[in-house]
Motif scaffolding. Structure first.
Motif, PDB file in Angstrom:
ATOM      1  N   ARG A 106       0.971  -1.171   0.067  1.00 20.35           N
ATOM      2  CA  ARG A 106      -0.123   0.043   0.016  1.00 20.35           C
ATOM      3  C   ARG A 106       0.850   1.260   0.005  1.00 20.35           C
ATOM      4  O   ARG A 106       0.547   2.331  -0.503  1.00 20.35           O
ATOM      5  CB  ARG A 106      -0.966  -0.015   1.066  1.00 20.35           C
ATOM      6  CG  ARG A 106      -2.068  -1.012   1.114  1.00 20.35           C
ATOM      7  CD  ARG A 106      -2.528  -1.133   2.591  1.00 20.35           C
ATOM      8  NE  ARG A 106      -3.192   0.033   2.816  1.00 20.35           N
ATOM      9  CZ  ARG A 106      -4.482   0.571   3.038  1.00 20.35           C
ATOM     10  NH1 ARG A 106      -5.525  -0.343   2.316  1.00 20.35           N
ATOM     11  NH2 ARG A 106      -4.797   1.631   3.646  1.00 20.35           N
ATOM     12  N   SER A 173      -7.031  -1.721  -1.515  1.00 22.76           N
ATOM     13  CA  SER A 173      -7.338  -0.338  -1.464  1.00 22.76           C
ATOM     14  C   SER A 173      -8.663  -0.398  -0.394  1.00 22.76           C
ATOM     15  O   SER A 173      -9.117  -0.976  -0.213  1.00 22.76           O
ATOM     16  CB  SER A 173      -7.962   0.345  -2.662  1.00 22.76           C
ATOM     17  OG  SER A 173      -9.288  -0.396  -2.976  1.00 22.76           O
ATOM     18  N   ASP A 174      -8.667   0.957  -0.010  1.00 21.32           N
ATOM     19  CA  ASP A 174      -9.598   1.171   1.162  1.00 21.32           C
ATOM     20  C   ASP A 174     -11.033   0.998   0.485  1.00 21.32           C
ATOM     21  O   ASP A 174     -12.119   0.334   0.982  1.00 21.32           O
ATOM     22  CB  ASP A 174      -9.786   2.539   1.662  1.00 21.32           C
ATOM     23  CG  ASP A 174      -8.595   2.528   2.652  1.00 21.32           C
ATOM     24  OD1 ASP A 174      -8.265   1.466   3.374  1.00 21.32           O
ATOM     25  OD2 ASP A 174      -7.927   3.591   2.908  1.00 21.32           O
ATOM     26  N   ARG A 177     -12.475  -2.500   0.152  1.00 19.53           N
ATOM     27  CA  ARG A 177     -13.091  -2.971   1.409  1.00 19.53           C
ATOM     28  C   ARG A 177     -14.636  -2.507   1.623  1.00 19.53           C
ATOM     29  O   ARG A 177     -15.253  -3.241   2.282  1.00 19.53           O
ATOM     30  CB  ARG A 177     -12.255  -2.524   2.755  1.00 19.53           C
ATOM     31  CG  ARG A 177     -11.923  -3.434   3.601  1.00 19.53           C
ATOM     32  CD  ARG A 177     -10.831  -3.306   4.460  1.00 19.53           C
ATOM     33  NE  ARG A 177      -9.535  -2.830   3.861  1.00 19.53           N
ATOM     34  CZ  ARG A 177      -8.876  -1.796   4.183  1.00 19.53           C
ATOM     35  NH1 ARG A 177      -9.278  -0.981   5.100  1.00 19.53           N
ATOM     36  NH2 ARG A 177      -7.674  -1.513   3.356  1.00 19.53           N
TER      37      ARG A 177
ATOM     38  N   PRO B 112      -5.511   6.841   1.043  1.00 20.51           N
ATOM     39  CA  PRO B 112      -6.166   6.316   2.254  1.00 20.51           C
ATOM     40  C   PRO B 112      -7.511   7.014   2.321  1.00 20.51           C
ATOM     41  O   PRO B 112      -7.519   8.333   2.204  1.00 20.51           O
ATOM     42  CB  PRO B 112      -5.117   6.732   3.307  1.00 20.51           C
ATOM     43  CG  PRO B 112      -3.705   6.870   2.456  1.00 20.51           C
ATOM     44  CD  PRO B 112      -4.097   7.363   1.198  1.00 20.51           C
ATOM     45  N   ASP B 115     -12.542   5.578   7.459  1.00 18.27           N
ATOM     46  CA  ASP B 115     -12.991   4.455   7.803  1.00 18.27           C
ATOM     47  C   ASP B 115     -14.479   4.306   7.077  1.00 18.27           C
ATOM     48  O   ASP B 115     -15.236   5.336   7.304  1.00 18.27           O
ATOM     49  CB  ASP B 115     -13.321   4.182   9.282  1.00 18.27           C
ATOM     50  CG  ASP B 115     -13.931   2.953   9.733  1.00 18.27           C
ATOM     51  OD1 ASP B 115     -14.097   2.105   8.696  1.00 18.27           O
ATOM     52  OD2 ASP B 115     -14.458   2.820  10.818  1.00 18.27           O
TER      53      ASP B 115
END
Lengths: 205, 205
Positions: A106, A173-174, A177, B112, B115
């Motif tokens: 990453r 990758s985020d 997810r 990034p 969340d």
DNA sequence: CATGCATGTTGACATTGTCTACTTCACTGG
DNA sequence: CCAGTGAAGTAGACAATGTCAACATGCATG
């Protein structure tokens, strides 16, 4: 004359790098701060600055090493006589690195990098890793056909590289997810990609 | 009862978002700060906090809109009767978005993210964009319709997405630019990818 | 009209990157 | 052998940031 370790000059430099990487593993890239590095190492907040001009410089050094490790990892794949097996082996090696070192992967591919022009060493290592991968893939694509199609093989290498990089990148990758894919589906997806790749690489008319 | 624009309540919210995006375009993601947003808009440094609980929340909102825009962009591709043309059309549309909006593209896929569970709206939009890609593949009827149709389409969507994302990602990366590929070669590489993709998507046994 | 809630402002605090100025101390040239 | 030099480390300061708390203001509804 040259630098001689005075019980801790280069030690601290190395310690900074490994501690910084540890912090990234623990808390993500945004958790990395030179002050935290210093704190963990029990030195003053300015000590790391004697070894790295700025935060970006330590990041660039870490990235440079990651690219090196990545290239070496790809290179250690055992060769096979069967072209498609070979290709698959390379692909699996690529994916294996991403799986075994998710944070580093990453860091290399899913994270804003320090300005490459300001960190030529990092860039050189990155370029070396990419060139290695592409050349290997080119050789593989070349083997089934004749040598006169090197540039064509190069294009196919770009294709395979794109798919591998894209897959590994997406899986890390985020964004991916958020799709909440199950582990089973994930394994299936990877297998499917390899199957489709094989299918794709039949000779063009 | 509901919020009624008092000359600038929702305005400020919108202004924050577009100004934040502008900052990202200007200075990159690391240049984004709520204080800079406030400064540019000529309001106090706390004003944005009345509309976004934290920096991550404004980022999540921006991302949500990017995913929406991206999905809409993919969708506006002129439909074609020929399945493979259709695939190529969408692929080109995908690459076009990455080329026309490199910052947004990187924001969505190479950065990034906050969340996802904390920002369900962002997550939903991301899922929708992927679902669009998958459904297009399903509609192409490139494989016999059976009970595993949908999940199989999911896997193929991952494959296509991987190739497209990998290609877009590689072409955008700083390291790739050091490989000094000519524009002609580059166009050839893209064309080859599409050709290989078409070849890859013939029905599996 | 009074009250409440949304919007906005000011001030404060901890944390960070980075600059400058001091300290230490091993090594080196005379 | 010894002053001094420079690298490694320390201490303090500064500006910028995210975020919290306290306060101001004004529209809407009881």
């Amino acid at each position: 004359m040259a630098a001689k370790p005075r019980a801790g000059p280069i030690n601290l430099r190395e310690a900074c790098i490994s501690e910084a990487l540890q912090i990234i593993e623990d808390a993500g890239i945004e958790g990395l701060s030179l002050r935290e590095v210093a704190r963990r190492l029990g030195v003053s907040h300015q000590a790391p600055y004697k070894h790295f001009p700025s935060r970006d410089h330590i990041l660039a050094e870490i990235l440079a090493r990651c690219f090196d490790e990545f290239a070496a990892f790809l290179d250690q794949r055992p060769p096979s006589t069967e072209p498609f097996d070979d290709l698959r082996g390379m692909g699996e090696q690529y994916m294996a690195y991403a799986r075994l070192h998710p944070v580093k992967y990453r860091l290399m591919f899913n994270t804003p990098m320090p300005d490459p022009d300001a960190h030529p060493n990092m860039m050189r290592n990155a370029q070396r890793a990419f060139a290695l991968l592409r050349d290997r893939l080119t050789d593989m694509a070349l083997r089934p056909v004749d040598e006169t199609h090197r540039s064509s093989a190069n294009l196919d290498a770009m294709f395979v590289w794109s798919t591998l990089h894209g897959l590994a990148s997406i899986l890390q990758s985020d964004t991916f997810r958020t799709l909440k894919m199950s582990d089973v589906e994930l394994q299936q997806a990877i297998s499917r990609c390899f199957a489709r790749l094989s299918l794709a690489l039949t000779p063009l008319p």
